[in-house]
Every structure is written in C-alpha cells, then in structure tokens.
Write a protein that holds these residues in place. Structure first.
Motif, short mmCIF file in Angstrom:
data_model
loop_
_atom_site.label_atom_id
_atom_site.label_comp_id
_atom_site.label_asym_id
_atom_site.label_seq_id
_atom_site.Cartn_x
_atom_site.Cartn_y
_atom_site.Cartn_z
N PHE A 156 0.83 -1.20 0.00
CA PHE A 156 0.00 0.00 0.00
C PHE A 156 0.87 1.26 0.00
O PHE A 156 0.64 2.19 -0.78
CB PHE A 156 -0.93 0.00 1.22
N ALA A 157 1.89 1.28 0.86
CA ALA A 157 2.78 2.45 0.94
C ALA A 157 3.46 2.70 -0.40
O ALA A 157 3.56 3.86 -0.85
CB ALA A 157 3.82 2.24 2.03
N GLN A 158 3.90 1.65 -1.03
CA GLN A 158 4.54 1.77 -2.34
C GLN A 158 3.57 2.35 -3.38
O GLN A 158 3.89 3.30 -4.09
CB GLN A 158 5.03 0.39 -2.76
N PRO B 213 -8.58 -0.73 -5.69
CA PRO B 213 -9.48 -1.34 -4.70
C PRO B 213 -8.90 -2.63 -4.12
O PRO B 213 -9.07 -2.91 -2.93
CB PRO B 213 -10.76 -1.60 -5.51
N GLU B 214 -8.20 -3.40 -4.93
CA GLU B 214 -7.61 -4.65 -4.46
C GLU B 214 -6.53 -4.38 -3.40
O GLU B 214 -6.45 -5.10 -2.40
CB GLU B 214 -7.00 -5.43 -5.63
N ILE B 215 -5.72 -3.37 -3.62
CA ILE B 215 -4.68 -3.02 -2.64
C ILE B 215 -5.33 -2.56 -1.34
O ILE B 215 -4.91 -2.92 -0.25
CB ILE B 215 -3.72 -1.97 -3.21
N LYS C 78 -6.99 -3.60 4.35
CA LYS C 78 -8.04 -3.63 5.37
C LYS C 78 -8.33 -5.04 5.88
O LYS C 78 -8.91 -5.20 6.95
CB LYS C 78 -9.31 -2.97 4.85
N ALA C 79 -7.89 -6.06 5.17
CA ALA C 79 -8.05 -7.43 5.66
C ALA C 79 -7.16 -7.70 6.87
O ALA C 79 -7.41 -8.63 7.64
CB ALA C 79 -7.71 -8.42 4.54
#
Length: 198
Positions: free
Chosen positions: A122-124, A135-137, A142-143
């Motif tokens: 996510f940070a990348q 949305p997948e990231i 959030k999982a």
C-alpha cells in the motif's frame, strides 16, 4: 548542492532549537531538512509536531515498522536523502538484519507478515504518481489492519510525501551518519548513492 543553507542550532530561535532536539533520538542528528525549514520557525515547529504525532507508537503499527514504511515510500519516490535516513532509523528502532536486507523484496520475504506485506505494498502504491492504490490493494490492507492503523500507515506515507518533495527539491545535504548507512546498506542492494545530496 542545497538550494537553501540549513541553519545551525545557535542561529535558530531558542525554543525552536530545543523543540527540534526530538530528531536526535531517532536519527542521531537534527536533519538538514528541518534545519532548512527553521528559516521559518513555525514551519519547522509544525513539521516536528506532525512527525512526532505520526511516528508515535500507538500500538498496532510499531515504530520500527513505521520507519520501514517510510523507507519503502521514499524508495518508491526516489528520494535518496530519505532512503538513507529511513534505513538508519529502521536500524535504530530495532529492525533485524533479515528485515533490513529484505525490505527491498518484501513481497517474497519470510521476514514480513502478510499484514506487513499488505501495508508495504500500500505504501509503495500510495507514493507513486499517479497514485497506484487500487481497490484490491485497499481490500488487502483492510483485511489485516483496523481503521486507526490504516490511518497511521497512510500518515507515514503522507509525511514522507512531504519530506521526499522537500529534500529532492531543496537538494538537502545528507549528514555523515545517514550517508554511512546508505553506503553500507543500500549501495549494493539498490544502487543507492548520495546523488545531489552532497
């Protein structure tokens, strides 16, 4: 070469010089970026307060992991100054040799949990321009992380967005200790160099 000369501590407003001593804990020095911001004391003070708020240990996202997030974000941005600072800070905050050596290839590393891999990915993606968070990231992140932890993770990325722009545009000169860590830990692994930060 730096665009603006960093102020020496004795040139700063006295209360500001005291305020920015915070950075000596995580980095061993008051960074030249902050010393340059000190030309306008309210900016340096506000940045220091933001840094403290973002990098505080609230529980789920550890101080060590926040520095690794800052490193991955800075690497995605291409900011050589912040890469050196964050690999140094990650070490100072207890990152193991395995984690320091594998942060460049975190997705394939057994030394990062699935939650950490989701946060680093996510940070990348959040650092890239244009933004690459899909949305997948977001679903993957959030999982593993609650809402407050996601806010902390994003705050680290946003903080380094500011710093990456500041240091690359200002040509902030790297201090000796971050240079030595950049050369020892990053040069062979990523091709890191001091670049314009001399």
């Amino acid at each position: 070469m730096a665009l603006i000369r960093p102020l020496e501590e004795e040139e700063m407003e006295r209360d500001l010089a005291d305020h920015v001593q915070f950075f000596k804990g995580p980095l061993g020095v008051i960074p030249n970026s902050v010393r340059t911001m000190a030309h306008r004391a309210p900016i340096a003070r506000a940045f220091t307060d933001l840094n403290v708020a973002v990098m505080t240990d609230y529980g789920a996202v550890t101080p060590e992991f926040k520095r690794l997030l800052g490193y991955v974000s800075s690497q995605a941005s291409g900011c050589l100054y912040c890469q050196a600072h964050m690999i140094l800070a990650s070490e100072r905050f207890g990152a193991s040799e395995d984690r320091l050596n594998d942060v460049f290839t975190f997705e394939d590393s057994p030394h990062f949990t699935e939650a950490e891999k989701a946060a680093l990915a996510f940070a990348q993606a959040a650092t890239l321009v244009p933004n690459a968070v899909t949305p997948e990231i977001g679903t993957r992140l959030k999982a593993h992380w609650g809402e407050a932890a996601v806010v902390e993770i994003m705050a680290v990325v946003a903080l380094f967005g500011y710093l990456n722009r500041w240091n690359d545009s200002m040509g902030s000169a790297l201090e000796d200790l971050p240079i030595s860590k950049g050369e020892a830990r990053l040069k062979d692994a990523t091709g890191w160099s001091v670049g314009k930060h001399v």
